[in-house]
Design a protein around this motif. Structure first.
Motif, mmCIF file in Angstrom:
data_model
loop_
_atom_site.group_PDB
_atom_site.id
_atom_site.type_symbol
_atom_site.label_atom_id
_atom_site.label_comp_id
_atom_site.label_asym_id
_atom_site.label_seq_id
_atom_site.Cartn_x
_atom_site.Cartn_y
_atom_site.Cartn_z
ATOM 1 N N UNK A 105 13.485 22.095 2.556
ATOM 2 C CA UNK A 105 13.682 23.467 3.025
ATOM 3 C C UNK A 105 12.638 23.854 4.070
ATOM 4 N N UNK A 106 11.383 23.467 3.826
ATOM 5 C CA UNK A 106 10.283 23.879 4.701
ATOM 6 C C UNK A 106 9.963 22.862 5.786
ATOM 7 N N UNK A 107 10.371 21.615 5.569
ATOM 8 C CA UNK A 107 10.005 20.563 6.506
ATOM 9 C C UNK A 107 8.787 19.777 6.087
ATOM 10 N N UNK A 108 8.011 20.315 5.142
ATOM 11 C CA UNK A 108 6.845 19.619 4.627
ATOM 12 C C UNK A 108 6.310 20.358 3.399
ATOM 13 N N UNK A 109 5.473 19.687 2.607
ATOM 14 C CA UNK A 109 4.809 20.317 1.470
ATOM 15 C C UNK A 109 3.349 19.898 1.469
ATOM 16 N N UNK A 110 2.505 20.722 0.848
ATOM 17 C CA UNK A 110 1.087 20.431 0.726
ATOM 18 C C UNK A 110 0.725 20.281 -0.742
ATOM 19 N N UNK A 111 -0.131 19.320 -1.021
ATOM 20 C CA UNK A 111 -0.520 19.031 -2.398
ATOM 21 C C UNK A 111 -1.126 20.253 -3.064
ATOM 22 N N UNK A 149 0.478 22.199 -6.278
ATOM 23 C CA UNK A 149 -0.245 22.171 -7.547
ATOM 24 C C UNK A 149 -0.362 23.568 -8.139
ATOM 25 N N UNK A 150 -0.647 24.543 -7.300
ATOM 26 C CA UNK A 150 -0.744 25.934 -7.759
ATOM 27 C C UNK A 150 0.627 26.455 -8.183
ATOM 28 N N UNK A 151 1.630 26.223 -7.351
ATOM 29 C CA UNK A 151 2.969 26.741 -7.631
ATOM 30 C C UNK A 151 3.557 26.164 -8.910
ATOM 31 N N UNK A 152 3.276 24.893 -9.192
ATOM 32 C CA UNK A 152 3.850 24.232 -10.363
ATOM 33 C C UNK A 152 2.890 24.172 -11.542
ATOM 34 N N UNK A 153 1.692 24.739 -11.359
ATOM 35 C CA UNK A 153 0.689 24.828 -12.437
ATOM 36 C C UNK A 153 0.338 23.456 -13.011
ATOM 37 N N UNK A 154 0.101 22.507 -12.116
ATOM 38 C CA UNK A 154 -0.338 21.174 -12.526
ATOM 39 C C UNK A 154 -1.520 20.763 -11.666
ATOM 40 N N UNK A 155 -2.171 19.693 -12.030
ATOM 41 C CA UNK A 155 -3.318 19.202 -11.276
ATOM 42 C C UNK A 155 -2.859 18.570 -9.964
ATOM 43 N N UNK A 156 -3.697 18.636 -8.931
ATOM 44 C CA UNK A 156 -3.336 17.976 -7.669
ATOM 45 C C UNK A 156 -3.013 16.501 -7.842
ATOM 46 N N UNK A 198 0.874 11.906 -7.633
ATOM 47 C CA UNK A 198 1.690 10.886 -8.295
ATOM 48 C C UNK A 198 3.181 11.133 -8.036
ATOM 49 N N UNK A 199 3.587 12.416 -8.104
ATOM 50 C CA UNK A 199 4.980 12.751 -7.820
ATOM 51 C C UNK A 199 5.360 12.352 -6.397
ATOM 52 N N UNK A 200 4.472 12.647 -5.452
ATOM 53 C CA UNK A 200 4.745 12.283 -4.057
ATOM 54 C C UNK A 200 4.849 10.769 -3.907
ATOM 55 N N UNK A 201 4.014 10.046 -4.658
ATOM 56 C CA UNK A 201 4.078 8.590 -4.615
ATOM 57 C C UNK A 201 5.416 8.068 -5.113
#
Length: 255
Positions: A18-24, A28-35, A40-43
């Protein structure tokens, strides 16, 4: 946990597209998980060929089922694309007719074409045609056909038929992916047809593309690396990898 990870990765991919890119950090803040979890998800998504990782984030890989639209391309890697367009414009030489492909980098290049002598510009891009139509020494020929809403470019048999009647001095072409093994690719067969025809009727061919295009592949192959006299990209492509492309024929310019 596996289900949660899958859902999280689905959300990351959807947002990247949707945005063309995402930032770690933001994810991490939006999904309430650690960077580290986001990394790992991006990997995982990169291994599946859906995202390409960058420093601090990732961007979506274009394939048969997904393609960024023109509005997203205008906002991505702008400084790099301006340098690429400026370098490519230096390669025009004595050409009197040029084909300018669809996309934002070709649109930037079109604005840099020499205005001190007559030049005919053939393009499938409505945006590019509109941007340069009032230049005094430029004759702009817009290919006919169906307009793709995603890229505001014409495609189809009419566009290819028009191209078949031309002999063009120089074609500036982009791609969704370029690979030494698989050549140049794009997601949509009708887009591939127009690119292929433009290359077939052009005496000289230059590929322009951000380094993120390299090593990526999409659904429809329309050219081989060796079909081009030059490749213009940014310094994000390593000098070693650039040399590997030169072994296939073209000169590689990194700016």
């Amino acid at each position: 946990m596996a289900v949660r990870a899958e859902e999280r990765q689905h959300r990351i991919l959807a947002l990247a597209r949707h945005q063309g890119q995402v930032e770690v950090a933001t994810m991490a803040v939006d999904l309430a998980v650690a960077p580290e979890t986001i990394r790992r998800d991006l990997g995982v998504l990169e291994q599946r060929g859906l995202l390409r990782r960058t420093h601090g984030g990732a961007y979506p890989v274009e394939g048969a089922g997904f393609e960024t639209d023109l509005a997203q391309r205008v906002n991505l890697h702008i400084a790099d694309k301006r340098r690429i367009a400026a370098e490519a414009a230096q390669l025009i030489g004595e050409a009197e007719t040029v084909f300018v492909d669809e996309g934002y980098t070709p649109q930037l290049l079109a604005a840099l074409l020499p205005g001190d002598r007559p030049l005919t510009v053939v393009t499938a891009s409505l945006s590019t045609a509109a941007a340069i139509a009032d230049c005094a020494n430029l004759t702009v020929l817009l290919l006919g056909g169906r307009v793709r809403a995603r890229t505001l470019a014409t495609v189809g048999s009419w566009a290819c038929a028009m191209l078949s009647g031309f002999v063009i001095d120089l074609a500036f072409v982009g791609a969704n992916g370029i690979s030494r093994e698989l050549g140049l690719t794009t997601p949509d067969p009708v887009v591939a047809d127009v690119k292929s025809k433009a290359l077939a009727v052009s005496r000289r061919r230059v590929f322009m593309g951000h380094h993120s295009k390299f090593g990526a592949s999409s659904f429809c192959r329309f050219a081989e690396v060796g079909d081009f006299e030059a490749i213009v990209t940014d310094t994000g492509l390593s000098s070693a990898e650039a040399h590997r492309y030169t072994l296939l024929g073209p000169r590689v310019f990194r700016v």
